[in-house]
Design a protein around this motif. Structure first.
Motif, short mmCIF file in Angstrom:
data_model
loop_
_atom_site.label_atom_id
_atom_site.label_comp_id
_atom_site.label_asym_id
_atom_site.label_seq_id
_atom_site.Cartn_x
_atom_site.Cartn_y
_atom_site.Cartn_z
N ALA A 195 0.83 -1.20 0.00
CA ALA A 195 0.00 0.00 0.00
C ALA A 195 0.88 1.26 0.00
CB ALA A 195 -0.92 -0.01 1.22
N ILE A 196 0.85 1.98 -1.11
CA ILE A 196 1.62 3.22 -1.23
C ILE A 196 0.73 4.40 -0.85
CG2 ILE A 196 2.88 4.71 -2.82
CD1 ILE A 196 3.53 2.26 -4.48
N GLU A 197 1.14 5.12 0.18
CA GLU A 197 0.33 6.24 0.69
C GLU A 197 0.66 7.55 -0.01
OE1 GLU A 197 0.37 6.27 5.06
OE2 GLU A 197 1.31 4.30 4.92
N LYS A 198 1.91 7.71 -0.40
CA LYS A 198 2.34 8.94 -1.06
C LYS A 198 3.42 8.58 -2.09
CE LYS A 198 3.32 10.83 2.98
NZ LYS A 198 3.77 11.81 4.01
N ARG A 199 3.54 9.42 -3.08
CA ARG A 199 4.66 9.31 -4.01
C ARG A 199 5.27 10.69 -4.17
NH1 ARG A 199 3.26 11.59 -8.92
NH2 ARG A 199 1.04 11.61 -9.43
N ALA A 200 6.51 10.75 -4.64
CA ALA A 200 7.18 12.03 -4.78
C ALA A 200 8.29 11.92 -5.82
CB ALA A 200 7.77 12.48 -3.44
N TYR A 201 8.67 13.05 -6.32
CA TYR A 201 9.90 13.11 -7.10
C TYR A 201 10.69 14.32 -6.62
CZ TYR A 201 8.60 17.24 -9.85
OH TYR A 201 8.29 18.52 -10.24
N ALA A 202 11.99 14.27 -6.80
CA ALA A 202 12.86 15.39 -6.49
C ALA A 202 14.01 15.37 -7.49
CB ALA A 202 13.39 15.30 -5.05
N TRP A 211 17.76 18.69 -2.67
CA TRP A 211 16.77 18.21 -3.63
C TRP A 211 15.59 19.17 -3.67
CZ3 TRP A 211 17.68 13.87 -6.54
CH2 TRP A 211 18.69 13.01 -6.11
N SER A 212 14.96 19.27 -4.82
CA SER A 212 13.76 20.10 -4.96
C SER A 212 12.72 19.32 -5.74
CB SER A 212 14.12 21.40 -5.70
OG SER A 212 12.96 22.16 -5.96
N GLY A 213 11.50 19.28 -5.23
CA GLY A 213 10.46 18.52 -5.92
C GLY A 213 9.11 18.68 -5.26
N ASN A 214 8.25 17.67 -5.42
CA ASN A 214 6.93 17.75 -4.81
C ASN A 214 6.46 16.38 -4.36
OD1 ASN A 214 6.20 16.40 -7.12
ND2 ASN A 214 4.60 17.82 -7.73
N VAL A 215 5.36 16.38 -3.59
CA VAL A 215 4.80 15.16 -3.01
C VAL A 215 3.32 15.08 -3.36
CG1 VAL A 215 4.33 13.89 -0.88
CG2 VAL A 215 6.45 15.20 -1.10
N VAL A 216 2.85 13.88 -3.73
CA VAL A 216 1.43 13.63 -3.98
C VAL A 216 0.94 12.63 -2.94
CG1 VAL A 216 -0.26 12.69 -5.60
CG2 VAL A 216 1.65 14.08 -6.45
N LYS A 217 -0.13 13.01 -2.24
CA LYS A 217 -0.68 12.15 -1.20
C LYS A 217 -1.97 11.51 -1.73
CE LYS A 217 -2.14 12.08 3.65
NZ LYS A 217 -2.33 12.89 4.87
N TYR A 218 -2.12 10.21 -1.49
CA TYR A 218 -3.32 9.51 -1.94
C TYR A 218 -4.33 9.41 -0.80
CZ TYR A 218 -0.36 8.09 -5.84
OH TYR A 218 0.47 8.10 -6.92
N SER A 219 -5.59 9.73 -1.10
CA SER A 219 -6.63 9.61 -0.08
C SER A 219 -6.87 8.14 0.27
CB SER A 219 -7.93 10.26 -0.57
OG SER A 219 -8.33 9.69 -1.82
N THR A 220 -6.70 7.28 -0.73
CA THR A 220 -6.77 5.83 -0.52
C THR A 220 -5.45 5.22 -1.00
OG1 THR A 220 -9.15 5.82 -0.92
CG2 THR A 220 -8.01 3.71 -1.07
N PRO A 221 -4.74 4.48 -0.14
CA PRO A 221 -3.46 3.90 -0.55
C PRO A 221 -3.57 3.11 -1.86
CG PRO A 221 -3.77 3.61 1.79
CD PRO A 221 -5.07 4.14 1.27
N VAL A 222 -2.56 3.25 -2.68
CA VAL A 222 -2.53 2.60 -3.98
C VAL A 222 -1.72 1.31 -3.87
CG1 VAL A 222 -1.82 2.83 -6.39
CG2 VAL A 222 -2.71 4.81 -5.15
N LYS A 223 -2.31 0.20 -4.34
CA LYS A 223 -1.63 -1.09 -4.23
C LYS A 223 -1.17 -1.64 -5.58
CE LYS A 223 -3.81 -2.59 0.09
NZ LYS A 223 -4.53 -3.68 0.78
N ASN A 224 -1.34 -0.86 -6.60
CA ASN A 224 -0.87 -1.29 -7.91
C ASN A 224 0.29 -0.41 -8.34
OD1 ASN A 224 -2.56 0.91 -8.09
ND2 ASN A 224 -3.11 0.49 -10.20
N SER A 225 0.81 -0.64 -9.52
CA SER A 225 1.89 0.19 -10.06
C SER A 225 1.34 1.57 -10.42
CB SER A 225 2.51 -0.48 -11.28
OG SER A 225 3.07 -1.73 -10.94
N ILE A 226 2.21 2.57 -10.35
CA ILE A 226 1.80 3.95 -10.57
C ILE A 226 2.53 4.54 -11.77
CG2 ILE A 226 1.65 6.24 -9.54
CD1 ILE A 226 1.87 4.87 -6.79
N LYS A 227 1.77 4.98 -12.77
CA LYS A 227 2.35 5.67 -13.91
C LYS A 227 2.35 7.17 -13.63
CE LYS A 227 1.28 2.31 -17.54
NZ LYS A 227 0.64 2.10 -18.86
N CYS A 228 3.46 7.82 -13.90
CA CYS A 228 3.61 9.23 -13.54
C CYS A 228 4.30 10.00 -14.67
CB CYS A 228 4.45 9.38 -12.27
SG CYS A 228 3.92 8.37 -10.89
N GLY A 229 4.22 11.30 -14.56
CA GLY A 229 4.93 12.17 -15.49
C GLY A 229 5.31 13.46 -14.77
#
Length: 446
Positions: A195-202, A211-229
């Motif tokens: 269960a992934i609760e947050k993802r981030a890049y920096a 490091w400089s970047g941002n964080v995305v928080k999920y209201s419901t934890p994600v249990k699958n793979s996450i595609k991002c850009g």
């Protein structure tokens, strides 16, 4: 720590965006098993000195690289000291096989005696393990070793095993890459359905500390793979940037790393930009619209490839314009934009047979010092057959009975055709700025 990270990232950097995949660790571990082994082998292969000290100096750096606190102590103490959360000890027993990334612990060896020894396992089978260690014997530098579990004069305790967990960075690629921008897509693979609760890049420059970047928080934890850009802007040219992709699960961030190099910009310094001329209008005139900037056979686009300063001109003068590269282009070049006076409009040219005079009437131009009337017997206004008269800028007519060609004054010749045209000029800083000649008019003196 900064040197360690820089050396690792140097291994995975190439001149274009590359894929750097692997497994990042669970609990407190920041890197995956492959990255950990690569980190150790790089130091062993290059005989790098890590920190101050012998085997424990390397292990302290290894703990730090994996993002966990190191308890310290001599090599033998790693058989009993406190482990990071999620790490485990595996004492040596019959049938034991070490795993890559393990920390091998000896409570005694023939060089250090009871101080023991520690090393990083890079590969192993049922009887022998290959490892990287550091010691006085090797000039306090890392070296690659190989040893049987039951080697003479070595008392092998077993291993400490970091808790590597497979969050994997995949599909890492750039959509576009310029000296200033990078658009990147990637995927955080999650084969263990954690269960992934947050993802981030920096991101940061390779030599930078922060490091400089941002964080995305999920209201419901994600249990699958996450595609991002992501889109990065304001990047320097020919510069290595390090990227850190992170997933937050079970109370801890887990990091994956990659890097890319921005391409070099093309210099426009020394580019010959043709000068431009434009008629005075009384309003601001865009300089970019007048210039043709061509570099390497390509016509550059104003605003996208370069900027100009000043952006507008108005007054009659020879204006210096600085062209500065933008995006793919750098440095600057110079051109000149000349704003010249309007052309007087010749309304009529007449000949008076009685007085043998040619009369010219025109609509004057206001912003000039003088106007010039050119009278010639040549339709092409050859210099030797042309006489130029200066008239005050406020005048709107003039008549001529004698014309001077090559210093010789002659009267108007009856039956001959004369050609007339006009222009204006203004003196700016001691230099005359001439306007264009208008259309010629012909008069036959009958």
């Amino acid at each position: 720590m900064k040197k360690i990270i820089s050396l690792l990232l140097a291994l995975i950097t190439i001149t274009t965006i590359i894929v750097t995949s692997g497994t990042t660790a669970f609990a407190y571990t920041a890197h995956n098993e492959k990255e950990a082994v690569d980190w150790a082998e790089y130091r062993g292969n290059n005989k790098i000195k890590v920190g101050d000290g012998q085997c424990v100096a390397l292990i302290r750096a290894y703990y730090e690289y994996l993002g966990v606190p190191c308890p310290g102590g001599n090599g033998n103490e790693y058989a009993t000291n406190t482990l990071p959360n999620g790490w485990k000890r595996y004492p040596y027993t019959s049938g034991f096989v070490a795993k890559p990334g393990d920390i091998a612990v000896w409570t005694y060896n023939k060089w250090a005696g009871s101080y023991g020894h520690v090393a990083i396992v890079t590969s192993a089978n049922a009887s022998t393990m290959n490892y990287v260690d550091q010691g006085k014997t090797y000039g306090y530098k890392c070296h690659n070793g190989s040893l049987a579990y039951s080697a003479k004069d070595w008392t092998f305790y077993g291993v400490i095993r970091p808790d590597f967990v497979p969050f994997t960075l995949t599909d890492f690629q750039n959509a576009t890459l310029t000296p200033n921008n990078a658009k990147i897509s990637y995927k955080i693979s999650n084969p263990n359905v954690i269960a992934i609760e947050k993802r981030a890049y920096a991101f940061k420059k390779h030599s930078a500390e922060k490091w400089s970047g941002n964080v995305v928080k999920y209201s419901t934890p994600v249990k699958n793979s996450i595609k991002c850009g992501l889109s990065l802007t304001s990047l320097a040219e020919s510069t290595v940037y390090d990227l850190r992709f992170s997933a937050y699960a079970n109370g801890q961030w887990h990091h994956m790393y990659a890097s890319f190099t921005t391409p070099a910009k093309t210099s426009i310094a020394g580019t010959s930009v043709p000068n431009a001329k434009v008629k005075y209008t009384g309003s601001n005139i865009s300089t970019a619209s007048l210039l043709n900037v061509n570099v390497g056979g390509k016509k550059l686009a104003a605003g996208n490839d370069y900027t100009v300063s000043p952006s507008t001109v108005k007054d009659i003068d020879k204006h210096k314009v600085t062209i500065t590269g933008k995006n793919w282009y750098k440095d600057s070049a110079t051109a000149y934009v000349t704003v010249y006076p309007k052309t007087p409009t010749v309304n009529s040219v007449t000949y008076n047979r009685t007085t043998n005079r040619i009369s010219v009437k025109w609509a004057r131009v206001a912003v000039c010092d003088y106007q010039q009337v050119a009278i010639s017997t040549s339709p092409n206004f050859e210099p030797s057959k042309t006489c130029i008269y200066r008239v005050d800028q406020n005048k709107q007519s003039a008549s001529f009975c004698k014309i001077t060609f090559n210093g010789t004054q002659t009267t108007i010749k009856k039956g001959k055709t004369y050609y007339v045209r006009m222009r204006a000029y203004k003196t700016v800083n001691g230099t005359r700025i001439y306007g264009a000649y208008g259309a010629k008019k012909a008069i036959k003196c009958n």
